[in-house]
Scaffold this motif. Structure first.
Motif, PDB file in Angstrom:
ATOM      1  N   UNK A   5      30.696  10.283   0.104  1.00 38.79           N
ATOM      2  CA  UNK A   5      31.956   9.762   0.617  1.00 38.79           C
ATOM      3  C   UNK A   5      31.850   8.936   1.865  1.00 38.79           C
ATOM      4  N   UNK A   6      30.632   8.614   2.304  1.00 37.59           N
ATOM      5  CA  UNK A   6      30.428   7.822   3.517  1.00 37.59           C
ATOM      6  C   UNK A   6      29.325   6.816   3.246  1.00 37.59           C
ATOM      7  N   UNK A  12      18.804   3.151   6.536  1.00 35.88           N
ATOM      8  CA  UNK A  12      18.852   3.096   5.088  1.00 35.88           C
ATOM      9  C   UNK A  12      19.330   4.433   4.504  1.00 35.88           C
ATOM     10  N   UNK A  13      19.697   4.399   3.232  1.00 37.19           N
ATOM     11  CA  UNK A  13      20.311   5.550   2.560  1.00 37.19           C
ATOM     12  C   UNK A  13      19.395   6.772   2.541  1.00 37.19           C
ATOM     13  N   UNK A  14      18.121   6.587   2.261  1.00 37.48           N
ATOM     14  CA  UNK A  14      17.197   7.718   2.204  1.00 37.48           C
ATOM     15  C   UNK A  14      17.138   8.447   3.541  1.00 37.48           C
ATOM     16  N   UNK A  19      18.635  13.089   6.941  1.00 39.87           N
ATOM     17  CA  UNK A  19      19.269  13.502   8.190  1.00 39.87           C
ATOM     18  C   UNK A  19      20.456  14.420   7.920  1.00 39.87           C
ATOM     19  N   UNK A  20      21.229  14.119   6.878  1.00 40.78           N
ATOM     20  CA  UNK A  20      22.396  14.938   6.541  1.00 40.78           C
ATOM     21  C   UNK A  20      21.981  16.349   6.140  1.00 40.78           C
ATOM     22  N   UNK A  72      27.671   8.799  10.750  1.00 41.72           N
ATOM     23  CA  UNK A  72      27.605   9.069   9.308  1.00 41.72           C
ATOM     24  C   UNK A  72      27.779  10.560   9.038  1.00 41.72           C
ATOM     25  N   UNK A  73      27.005  11.379   9.752  1.00 39.23           N
ATOM     26  CA  UNK A  73      27.075  12.828   9.562  1.00 39.23           C
ATOM     27  C   UNK A  73      28.444  13.358   9.966  1.00 39.23           C
TER      28      UNK A  73
END
Length: 215
Positions: A5-6, A12-14, A19-20, A72-73
């Motif tokens: 959802x973000x 980058x996405x990876x 990190x999430x 992001x998180x």
């Protein structure tokens, strides 16, 4: 992407996903309870120690910097918690979703001057939230607000002639764009059937004052 959802353009996405994962134990519970209360009798601390004090302790550990990875998180965790814990009936409409989206965007809004820049980015000026948008594709609605005017202005895409040969431009900034307060009598009550008692009491006070548009 839809499950998270973000989305951001950097890192980058990876990296964002790894990190999430560091926040996998972040609490989404709507009721705070100290884990010490689950200890066996005799090992449990007294009532004066390790008890929950105040609201919001589940957000301890929530990243608070303005780095892209922290924002992001933060947006992901708060979005999920809000969707899980909002009382039934208060997140059913598009307007409800816009209100929630507004609150989430406010948590990652960057005031001008608070961020240091990279050596390569100095010439481009400071990094700040110049504008924000909320899109409702199903209704062809586009909401925009600016740094100096935080109230939403709506563009109805269905009213735009995208085949027109003439291209028109409109100024985005209009100063603070402060509107007069509406002092008309209350004509409608907010949906409070599922709200908590403190919410109802606050809402009643606002209704008496004629401030129902604030809810």
């Amino acid at each position: 992407v839809a499950a998270v959802g973000v989305l951001t353009n950097d890192p980058d996405w990876d990296f964002q996903m790894k990190n999430l994962n560091q926040y996998s134990l972040y609490s989404m519970n709507s009721v705070q309870q100290s884990p010490w209360a689950n200890l066996p009798e005799g090992l449990r601390p007294t009532d004066e120690t390790y008890h929950v004090v105040g609201h919001g302790q589940n957000t301890i550990g929530l990243p608070g910097s303005y780095t892209p990875q922290d924002r992001f998180v933060k947006m992901n965790l708060l979005r999920n918690a809000a969707q899980m814990n909002t009382p039934p009936g208060l997140l059913d409409t598009v307007d409800d979703a816009i209100v929630l989206a507004t609150g989430l965007l406010n948590t990652v809004h960057i005031p001008m001057g608070v961020l240091s820049n990279t050596p390569e980015g100095v010439a481009e000026g400071p990094e700040w939230t110049a504008w924000a948008v909320v899109k409702v594709p199903s209704e062809k609605r586009f909401l925009v607000r600016t740094y100096s005017a935080m109230g939403w202005r709506e563009v109805k895409l269905s009213d735009i002639d995208f085949d027109a040969k003439e291209v028109k431009s409109y100024p985005l900034y209009h100063g603070l764009h402060i509107r007069p307060f509406d002092m008309d009598p209350v004509v409608a009550r907010p949906r409070l059937e599922n709200a908590s008692k403190p919410d109802v009491e606050v809402a009643h006070a606002l209704l008496v004052a004629g401030l129902d548009d604030e809810l």
